[in-house]
Design an enzyme around this catalytic site. Structure first.
Site, PDB file in Angstrom:
ATOM      1  N   GLU A 211      56.355  35.706  18.862  1.00 36.60           N
ATOM      2  CA  GLU A 211      56.080  36.197  17.508  1.00 36.60           C
ATOM      3  C   GLU A 211      56.385  37.688  17.454  1.00 36.60           C
ATOM      4  O   GLU A 211      55.621  38.495  17.974  1.00 36.60           O
ATOM      5  CB  GLU A 211      54.611  35.953  17.162  1.00 36.60           C
ATOM      6  CG  GLU A 211      54.169  34.516  17.260  1.00 36.60           C
ATOM      7  CD  GLU A 211      52.654  34.396  17.456  1.00 36.60           C
ATOM      8  OE1 GLU A 211      51.885  34.798  16.572  1.00 36.60           O
ATOM      9  OE2 GLU A 211      52.234  33.909  18.530  1.00 36.60           O
TER      10      GLU A 211
ATOM     11  N   HIS B 142      45.738  36.108  11.459  1.00 39.28           N
ATOM     12  CA  HIS B 142      46.868  35.688  10.618  1.00 39.28           C
ATOM     13  C   HIS B 142      46.553  35.728   9.119  1.00 39.28           C
ATOM     14  O   HIS B 142      46.916  34.823   8.367  1.00 39.28           O
ATOM     15  CB  HIS B 142      47.352  34.292  11.033  1.00 39.28           C
ATOM     16  CG  HIS B 142      47.879  34.226  12.438  1.00 39.28           C
ATOM     17  ND1 HIS B 142      48.617  35.246  13.018  1.00 39.28           N
ATOM     18  CD2 HIS B 142      47.777  33.250  13.393  1.00 39.28           C
ATOM     19  CE1 HIS B 142      48.953  34.900  14.250  1.00 39.28           C
ATOM     20  NE2 HIS B 142      48.447  33.707  14.512  1.00 39.28           N
TER      21      HIS B 142
ATOM     22  N   HIS C 281      55.800  31.711  13.327  1.00 44.18           N
ATOM     23  CA  HIS C 281      54.929  31.111  14.345  1.00 44.18           C
ATOM     24  C   HIS C 281      55.473  29.782  14.870  1.00 44.18           C
ATOM     25  O   HIS C 281      54.708  28.839  15.106  1.00 44.18           O
ATOM     26  CB  HIS C 281      53.517  30.938  13.768  1.00 44.18           C
ATOM     27  CG  HIS C 281      52.429  31.078  14.782  1.00 44.18           C
ATOM     28  ND1 HIS C 281      52.281  30.201  15.836  1.00 44.18           N
ATOM     29  CD2 HIS C 281      51.443  31.985  14.922  1.00 44.18           C
ATOM     30  CE1 HIS C 281      51.232  30.568  16.552  1.00 44.18           C
ATOM     31  NE2 HIS C 281      50.701  31.653  16.022  1.00 44.18           N
TER      32      HIS C 281
HETATM   33  C1  GLA Z   1      48.574  33.669  17.847  1.00 44.31           C
HETATM   34  C2  GLA Z   1      47.391  34.194  18.535  1.00 44.31           C
HETATM   35  C3  GLA Z   1      46.778  33.146  19.379  1.00 44.31           C
HETATM   36  C4  GLA Z   1      46.449  31.929  18.556  1.00 44.31           C
HETATM   37  C5  GLA Z   1      47.649  31.463  17.821  1.00 44.31           C
HETATM   38  C6  GLA Z   1      47.325  30.371  16.847  1.00 44.31           C
HETATM   39  O1  GLA Z   1      49.584  33.488  18.712  1.00 44.31           O
HETATM   40  O2  GLA Z   1      47.659  35.336  19.296  1.00 44.31           O
HETATM   41  O3  GLA Z   1      45.634  33.635  19.986  1.00 44.31           O
HETATM   42  O4  GLA Z   1      45.433  32.229  17.660  1.00 44.31           O
HETATM   43  O5  GLA Z   1      48.239  32.513  17.108  1.00 44.31           O
HETATM   44  O6  GLA Z   1      46.662  29.323  17.441  1.00 44.31           O
END
Ligand code: GLA
Length: 418
Positions: free
Chosen positions: A383, A173, A246
């Site tokens: 997402e 991210h 998210h």
């Molecule tokens: C995304 C990733 C997950 C995790 C979340 C945050 O969805 O794919 O693996 O890292 O973000 O916790």
């Protein structure tokens, strides 16, 4: 504004009387004397025009009142010495979305169930402090690159870039410092509708990324109970970009338990399998015969602990599905249904992929709204995104934005009941 002036009431009756063939006003008044020389037909036209004006004025006044209420702002603390504002978007059905200029975070979404009972269906906190830090990225805009970049590195136009690693060997991210989930954006409510635009300048070199990237994210709430998310960005140097939202949903209401009884349909025949670091191997694999097949509605919990290697590696669902698409417009990506409340969430997007993540890393360490402890799988994320690690996979849809181009993506979360 319902009551018109005495003159206009009088004109109305004259209009009615004329219509009945009497041709005289019901009461004497000044309006009549100025109009008395007119033929009934002309008079009718004037009256009709006056009525239209009065009604339009009244409608405008009501609309502007509604619009005043469409976005409410309240101070939500400060961060880095800058004020944080919580914007509440309200539509004609009473659906409400709270979003703030810290991280572009959606703090609450209040929607009705099948009986009309409202509940907040996203995990989050009641105060800004809860979101600083925010290890699970609750409700946030993630970027500059949503999801993972393998080994925190990529090569673009012959130059190798190094990013901070924050997920074992990967960059997750966007990195560590100035990631979009934890910077202060500029917020501007939309005029005349429930919406807010957040803008942010990500500087050349921040967290190792190339180019000054101007980012703009707009949340708009429609009267069809859709939360529309528009992403836009421009850059002065070529850069990878991948923006996502998210939010962790629980359609039974945040904090009510796990999401295993929700029923999911994904418009996706393929997914991108991952290695042990959750980095795509490059293969686009058919979902057929695997626990990742959600081409027809299936209970989320049904296969979530299966021994299938991808499920084991993901600790449940944490994968990118390849959305079946025709053209590059909005396509339905996912439909989630929660049987006790009847709430339905539909996700449509212009993006090529969707990460379905079942909150496998929530472990009870985060206490959110109303003292609710967010345990494993208490929320799910859908997402919408470019595929993870695309800069290192030339075969994946390109995530490179060049100077002179404008990055534009749209995602729609539509709430309903059944
Ligand atoms: C995304 C990733 C997950 C995790 C979340 C945050 O969805 O794919 O693996 O890292 O973000 O916790």
């Amino acid at each position: 504004m319902i009551a018109a002036s005495a003159g206009s009431v009088n004109e109305y009756w004259y209009f009615v009387d004329s219509f009945r063939g009497r041709g005289h006003p019901r009461h004497e008044c000044g309006a009549r004397s100025t109009l008395s020389g007119m033929m009934p037909r002309q008079f009718l036209t004037v009256c009709a025009a006056l009525l239209t004006l009065i009604l339009a004025g009244s409608a405008l006044a009501q609309a502007s009142k509604r619009h005043e209420q469409a976005v409410q702002q309240k101070p939500f603390g400060t961060h880095d010495g800058r004020p944080i504002t919580l914007y509440t978007l309200t539509n004609a059905n009473g659906v409400e979305v709270d979003a703030m200029n810290y991280g572009g975070i959606i703090a609450s979404i209040r929607v009705p169930d099948r009986k009309g009972q409202f509940a907040d269906i996203v995990l989050g906190h009641e105060s800004l402090e809860g979101y600083v830090p925010n290890p699970p990225y609750l409700g946030a805009i993630v970027g500059r690159y949503a999801n993972r970049i393998a080994n925190g590195t990529f090569t673009l136009d012959g130059k190798t870039y190094t990013l901070p690693k924050n997920d074992g060997p990967n960059t997750l991210h966007g990195g560590v410092d100035k990631t979009f989930n934890k910077v202060v954006w500029d917020g501007e409510p939309l005029k005349g509708k429930p919406g807010v635009t957040f803008t942010y300048l990500s500087k050349d070199g921040d967290d190792g990324w190339p180019g000054n990237l101007k980012v703009r994210v707009t949340y708009t709430l429609t009267n069809d109970n859709e939360l529309v998310i528009d992403y836009e960005a421009t850059t002065d140097k070529a850069t990878p970009i991948n923006l996502s939202q998210h939010s962790y949903f629980n359609l039974a209401g945040e904090g009510t338990g796990d999401i295993l009884n929700h029923e999911l349909t994904l418009n996706a025949d393929r997914f991108t399998p991952v290695d042990k670091n959750l980095i795509p191997t490059g293969e686009l694999r058919s979902v057929k015969g695997t626990p990742l097949d959600f081409t027809s509605s299936t209970r989320v919990g049904e296969r979530i602990d299966s021994g299938y290697d991808q499920i084991v590696l993901g600790h449940g669902y944490d994968h990118n599905w390849v959305i079946n698409r025709k053209g590059d417009g909005l396509m339905l990506a996912a439909r989630m249904y929660e049987p006790t409340s009847g709430r339905v969430l539909e996700v449509s997007t212009t993006q090529p992929g969707v990460q379905f993540y079942t909150g496998n890393f929530l472990d009870g360490r985060v206490t959110g709204k109303k003292g609710h402890v967010y345990k494993r799988r208490y929320g799910f994320c859908l997402e919408t995104q470019h595929f993870p690690d695309s800069p290192n996979h030339p075969d994946f849809p390109s995530s490179i934005l060049k100077p002179g181009e404008t990055f534009r993506q749209k995602t729609v979360f539509k709430f309903s009941t059944k």
